[in-house]
Design an enzyme around this catalytic site. Structure first.
Site, PDB file in Angstrom:
ATOM      1  N   SER A 159      40.096  44.686  44.337  1.00  0.00           N
ATOM      2  CA  SER A 159      40.171  43.488  43.500  1.00  0.00           C
ATOM      3  C   SER A 159      39.272  42.390  44.058  1.00  0.00           C
ATOM      4  CB  SER A 159      41.621  42.996  43.462  1.00  0.00           C
ATOM      5  OG  SER A 159      41.686  41.771  42.781  1.00  0.00           O
ATOM      6  N   CYS A 173      41.953  33.446  53.482  1.00  0.00           N
ATOM      7  CA  CYS A 173      40.888  33.672  52.498  1.00  0.00           C
ATOM      8  C   CYS A 173      40.119  32.370  52.283  1.00  0.00           C
ATOM      9  CB  CYS A 173      41.485  34.153  51.174  1.00  0.00           C
ATOM     10  SG  CYS A 173      40.200  34.563  49.966  1.00  0.00           S
ATOM     11  N   GLY A 222      42.524  37.767  51.188  1.00  0.00           N
ATOM     12  CA  GLY A 222      41.115  38.026  51.473  1.00  0.00           C
ATOM     13  C   GLY A 222      40.338  38.477  50.260  1.00  0.00           C
ATOM     14  N   LEU A 235      39.610  37.329  36.650  1.00  0.00           N
ATOM     15  CA  LEU A 235      38.845  36.495  35.721  1.00  0.00           C
ATOM     16  C   LEU A 235      39.574  35.170  35.498  1.00  0.00           C
ATOM     17  CD1 LEU A 235      36.175  37.004  34.264  1.00  0.00           C
ATOM     18  CD2 LEU A 235      37.483  37.661  32.250  1.00  0.00           C
ATOM     19  N   HIS A 236      40.792  35.264  35.031  1.00  0.00           N
ATOM     20  CA  HIS A 236      41.731  34.145  34.951  1.00  0.00           C
ATOM     21  C   HIS A 236      41.316  32.999  34.035  1.00  0.00           C
ATOM     22  CE1 HIS A 236      43.688  36.359  38.001  1.00  0.00           C
ATOM     23  NE2 HIS A 236      43.048  35.877  39.038  1.00  0.00           N
ATOM     24  N   CYS A 254      46.896  30.554  44.756  1.00  0.00           N
ATOM     25  CA  CYS A 254      47.077  31.558  45.812  1.00  0.00           C
ATOM     26  C   CYS A 254      47.374  30.904  47.163  1.00  0.00           C
ATOM     27  CB  CYS A 254      45.813  32.404  45.914  1.00  0.00           C
ATOM     28  SG  CYS A 254      45.903  33.621  47.220  1.00  0.00           S
ATOM     29  N   ASN A 291      52.995  32.980  39.419  1.00  0.00           N
ATOM     30  CA  ASN A 291      54.188  33.018  40.256  1.00  0.00           C
ATOM     31  C   ASN A 291      54.332  31.655  40.935  1.00  0.00           C
ATOM     32  OD1 ASN A 291      56.300  33.961  41.766  1.00  0.00           O
ATOM     33  ND2 ASN A 291      55.155  35.616  42.754  1.00  0.00           N
ATOM     34  N   GLU A 297      49.934  39.920  55.736  1.00  0.00           N
ATOM     35  CA  GLU A 297      51.000  40.463  54.894  1.00  0.00           C
ATOM     36  C   GLU A 297      50.533  41.747  54.237  1.00  0.00           C
ATOM     37  OE1 GLU A 297      52.029  37.629  51.926  1.00  0.00           O
ATOM     38  OE2 GLU A 297      52.693  36.140  53.378  1.00  0.00           O
TER      39      GLU A 297
END
Ligand code: SF4
Length: 343
Positions: free
Chosen positions: A191, A112, A159, A215-216, A119, A290, A92
């Protein structure tokens, strides 16, 4: 085996052309056809002599992916393409139309391996690395198909770029190449989920790109719940690597922080994040998660997002809350591909 003429510097194309007995200046004409006129059929490269066109047809290929699905948001600000590569792999790529120009979000791997729970790109693991020409072709899929200028590149698609280091670095240099895309290095963002040794390695390259670190979480305990990479690298080490990158390049690091209701979005979490980051010169990009049919995670309410942001700003942090571009077209990483495969 035929040589893939796509995705090379002028010097590399010249080398190939000269080694095969053609004049050096023909390489510049070929580059111009490929990267400025979007001509991908040797028969249409009319400036080249007929015999050379025949030779190119027999000895080279222009390996470009095929667009197999395309979605655009209602406001036309986000367009997503699903591309099929020469081996049948699907990737994508997204174009976001901002006030300042078009930004392409490219994938660097097929799938990934990193396993971040929010994700969709990681659900089936990682199939293979993309080479630089395949990453470049994602940008040109938009340039050619929509005939648009490209202002910036973000490597935030499927990825982990830093586990595909050489190809990604080569891609960045091709983007910056005046004969190919001529995009300023400052307009390229890489990123990473925080591959600590590779952040140190990248800092040594002397490239003034923007480093964005996913980081999240404000601590290892929460990070462990949502990002398996935290089993390999402690959050403190990620921050230290970010500090090293800033000191070495002078480029302010961006921290990406996905806000997930009841996981990492409380006022305590915001305060802890400020303590963790300390005085590091950085920007924090807040991204309400999301949630989709594939990912059962929910964003906090709008006032919780606001409160989180206010705490960071009270501590002197610059922040943005990322616009949710393209929700309706499954712009989050990996979702369009999953839907396509399911159907
Ligand atoms: S967020 Fe990035 S690193 Fe994490 S699984 Fe998705 S593509 Fe991989």
């Amino acid at each position: 085996m035929s040589w893939n003429i796509w995705g090379h510097t002028l010097a590399e194309t010249e080398d190939w052309i000269v080694r095969n007995g053609f004049p050096r200046f023909r390489a510049k004409q070929i580059q111009d056809y490929l990267y400025h006129r979007y001509v991908y059929d040797f028969d249409e490269m009319k400036q080249l002599p007929g015999a050379m066109r025949e030779w190119l047809k027999e000895n080279t290929v222009i390996s470009k992916p095929q667009i197999i699905n395309q979605l655009q948001s209602d406001d036309k600000n986000t367009t997503k393409l699903l591309l099929k590569l020469s081996d049948g792999s699907l990737v994508e790529t997204v174009c976001m139309h901002h006030d300042y120009g078009n930004s392409i979000c490219a994938s660097t791997q097929v799938g990934c391996a990193m396993g971040c729970v929010f994700c969709a790109s990681t659900f089936d693991g990682m199939k293979r690395n993309l080479d630089a020409s395949e990453i470049l072709a994602q940008v040109f899929a938009f340039k050619q198909h929509f005939d648009i200028p490209v202002h910036s590149i973000v490597l935030m698609g499927a990825g982990e770029p830093l586990t595909n280091y050489e190809n990604v670095l080569r891609f960045i240099r091709l983007c910056n190449d005046p004969d190919i895309l001529n995009i300023s290095l400052r307009n390229i963002t890489l990123s990473t989920c925080g591959i600590v040794p590779q952040i140190y390695r990248l800092a040594e390259e002397g490239l003034p790109i923007t480093l964005a670190i996913s980081l999240h979480a404000p601590n290892d305990m929460i990070r462990n719940q949502i990002m398996p990479i935290s089993n390999s690298y402690k959050i403190e080490d990620v921050i230290n690597a970010a500090r090293y990158f800033y000191n070495k390049t002078g480029r302010r690091v961006t921290f990406e922080y996905i806000l997930i209701k009841d996981v990492n979005a409380s006022a305590d979490n915001a305060n802890e994040l400020c303590r963790l980051i300390g005085n590091l010169n950085c920007h924090i990009n807040l991204i309400p998660v999301n949630g989709t049919e594939h990912i059962q995670l929910y964003p906090p309410e709008a006032d919780e997002v606001k409160k989180f942001q206010m705490i960071l700003e009270k501590h002197g942090r610059t922040t943005t809350v990322r616009k949710q571009m393209g929700d309706k077209i499954q712009a989050a990483c990996g979702q369009l591909k999953r839907r396509y495969l399911k159907n």
